[in-house]
Design an enzyme around this catalytic site. Structure first.
Site, PDB file in Angstrom:
ATOM      1  N   ASN A  23       0.838  -1.211   0.000  1.00  0.00           N
ATOM      2  CA  ASN A  23       0.000   0.000   0.000  1.00  0.00           C
ATOM      3  C   ASN A  23       0.866   1.252   0.000  1.00  0.00           C
ATOM      4  O   ASN A  23       0.576   2.214  -0.714  1.00  0.00           O
ATOM      5  CB  ASN A  23      -0.921   0.001   1.233  1.00  0.00           C
ATOM      6  N   ASN A 116      -7.143   4.303   8.470  1.00  0.00           N
ATOM      7  CA  ASN A 116      -6.606   2.942   8.384  1.00  0.00           C
ATOM      8  C   ASN A 116      -7.295   2.213   7.245  1.00  0.00           C
ATOM      9  O   ASN A 116      -8.490   2.420   6.999  1.00  0.00           O
ATOM     10  CB  ASN A 116      -6.870   2.202   9.694  1.00  0.00           C
ATOM     11  N   HIS A 118      -8.372  -1.536   5.969  1.00  0.00           N
ATOM     12  CA  HIS A 118      -8.590  -2.878   6.516  1.00  0.00           C
ATOM     13  C   HIS A 118      -9.113  -3.791   5.414  1.00  0.00           C
ATOM     14  O   HIS A 118      -9.932  -3.384   4.591  1.00  0.00           O
ATOM     15  CB  HIS A 118      -9.594  -2.817   7.679  1.00  0.00           C
ATOM     16  N   ALA A 151     -11.158   4.664  19.067  1.00  0.00           N
ATOM     17  CA  ALA A 151     -10.544   3.854  20.128  1.00  0.00           C
ATOM     18  C   ALA A 151     -10.860   2.364  19.997  1.00  0.00           C
ATOM     19  O   ALA A 151     -10.252   1.538  20.680  1.00  0.00           O
ATOM     20  CB  ALA A 151     -10.988   4.382  21.493  1.00  0.00           C
ATOM     21  N   GLY A 152     -11.803   1.998  19.148  1.00  0.00           N
ATOM     22  CA  GLY A 152     -12.161   0.586  19.008  1.00  0.00           C
ATOM     23  C   GLY A 152     -11.264  -0.131  18.008  1.00  0.00           C
ATOM     24  O   GLY A 152     -10.360   0.460  17.406  1.00  0.00           O
TER      25      GLY A 152
HETATM   26  C1  GRF Z   1      -3.391  -4.768   4.009  1.00  0.00           C
HETATM   27  O1  GRF Z   1      -4.170  -5.682   3.289  1.00  0.00           O
HETATM   28  C2  GRF Z   1      -4.112  -4.331   5.244  1.00  0.00           C
HETATM   29  O2  GRF Z   1      -5.490  -4.268   5.093  1.00  0.00           O
HETATM   30  C3  GRF Z   1      -3.742  -5.403   6.220  1.00  0.00           C
HETATM   31  O3  GRF Z   1      -2.384  -5.641   5.962  1.00  0.00           O
HETATM   32  C4  GRF Z   1      -2.148  -5.438   4.582  1.00  0.00           C
HETATM   33  C5  GRF Z   1      -0.916  -4.593   4.448  1.00  0.00           C
HETATM   34  O4  GRF Z   1      -0.200  -4.927   3.328  1.00  0.00           O
HETATM   35  N1  GRF Z   1      -3.991  -4.989   7.578  1.00  0.00           N
HETATM   36  P1  GRF Z   1       1.080  -4.118   2.845  1.00  0.00           P
HETATM   37  O5  GRF Z   1       2.108  -4.154   3.961  1.00  0.00           O
HETATM   38  O6  GRF Z   1       0.657  -2.718   2.512  1.00  0.00           O
HETATM   39  O7  GRF Z   1       1.560  -4.868   1.641  1.00  0.00           O
END
Ligand code: GRF
EC number: 2.1.2.2
Length: 209
Positions: A23, A116, A118, A151-152
């Site tokens: 990412n 974030n 997810h 916070a969750g």
């Molecule tokens: C993403 O899919 C994110 O949603 C998850 O971890 C992955 C991170 O991948 N929590 P990268 O390190 O950006 O390749």
């Protein structure tokens, strides 16, 4: 609360990672495009082994590492992380595969500015194993969610979602990878819009003009 876009300069972004940083790589590439509107001013990690740290330093972006185990208590780690991120004066902080829940000090300092990504369609399958749990549950559609952190655990106001089909012969690896492709595109598109246009956050309602 309205967050106006930065005037006369790109939106300053700090990215937090724990892993390979695919990412982050997509964001770094987007930030090179003229007119994208954002600049990654630092990358932070909670472990030296985060592969994305090298991507950042190869791109000339400053990096820092704050390991929880280096601090006497979780609050001290939270305070140090807050200060390290704040030193780069970010307009936006992005958790991109950052496998730590930040504490109250960080949340207060970056309230409404900490997002974030997810790998599930929240509120389904929060936590560390989104793709695995989606597969085990037998859903036919899953995806990725971009949200403001509260916070969750993966409970904050939702900015954007993208759906991804679960195919009959998927295993955790193939599903995880299919989600990541859609997740990266969503992250790049949405961060660009936030950077260029700003955003409004009222309760759980997020508006990007
Ligand atoms: C993403 O899919 C994110 O949603 C998850 O971890 C992955 C991170 O991948 N929590 P990268 O390190 O950006 O390749």
């Amino acid at each position: 609360m309205r967050y106006a876009p930065a005037t006369g300069r790109p939106c300053r972004v700090v990215v937090l990672i724990s892993g390979g940083g695919s990412n982050l790589a997509a964001l770094l590439q987007a930030c090179d495009e003229p007119g994208y509107g954002a600049q990654i001013v630092a990358v932070g990690a909670d472990r030296e082994s985060a592969g994305g740290l090298k991507l950042a330093s190869d791109a000339g972006v400053p990096t820092f590492v704050d390991r929880v185990s280096e601090y006497p208590a979780r609050d001290a780690w939270d305070q140090a992380l807050t200060e390290h991120v704040a030193a780069y004066e970010p307009d936006l902080v992005i958790s991109a595969g950052f496998l730590k829940l930040v504490g109250p000090e960080f949340l207060e300092r970056f309230e409404g500015r900490y997002i974030n990504t997810h790998n599930s369609l929240l509120p389904a399958f929060p936590g560390m194993n989104g793709p695995k749990e989606a597969l085990e549950y037998g859903v036919k559609l899953t995806g990725a969610t971009l949200f403001f952190v509260d916070a969750g655990m993966d409970t904050g106001p939702i900015l954007a979602q993208v759906s991804v089909p679960v195919l009959p012969d998927d295993d955790v690896e193939t599903l995880t990878e299919r989600i990541k492709v859609a997740e990266r595109a969503q992250l790049v598109e949405c961060v660009g819009r936030l950077a260029r246009d700003g955003w409004t956050l009222e309760g759980r309602r997020v508006t990007v003009p």
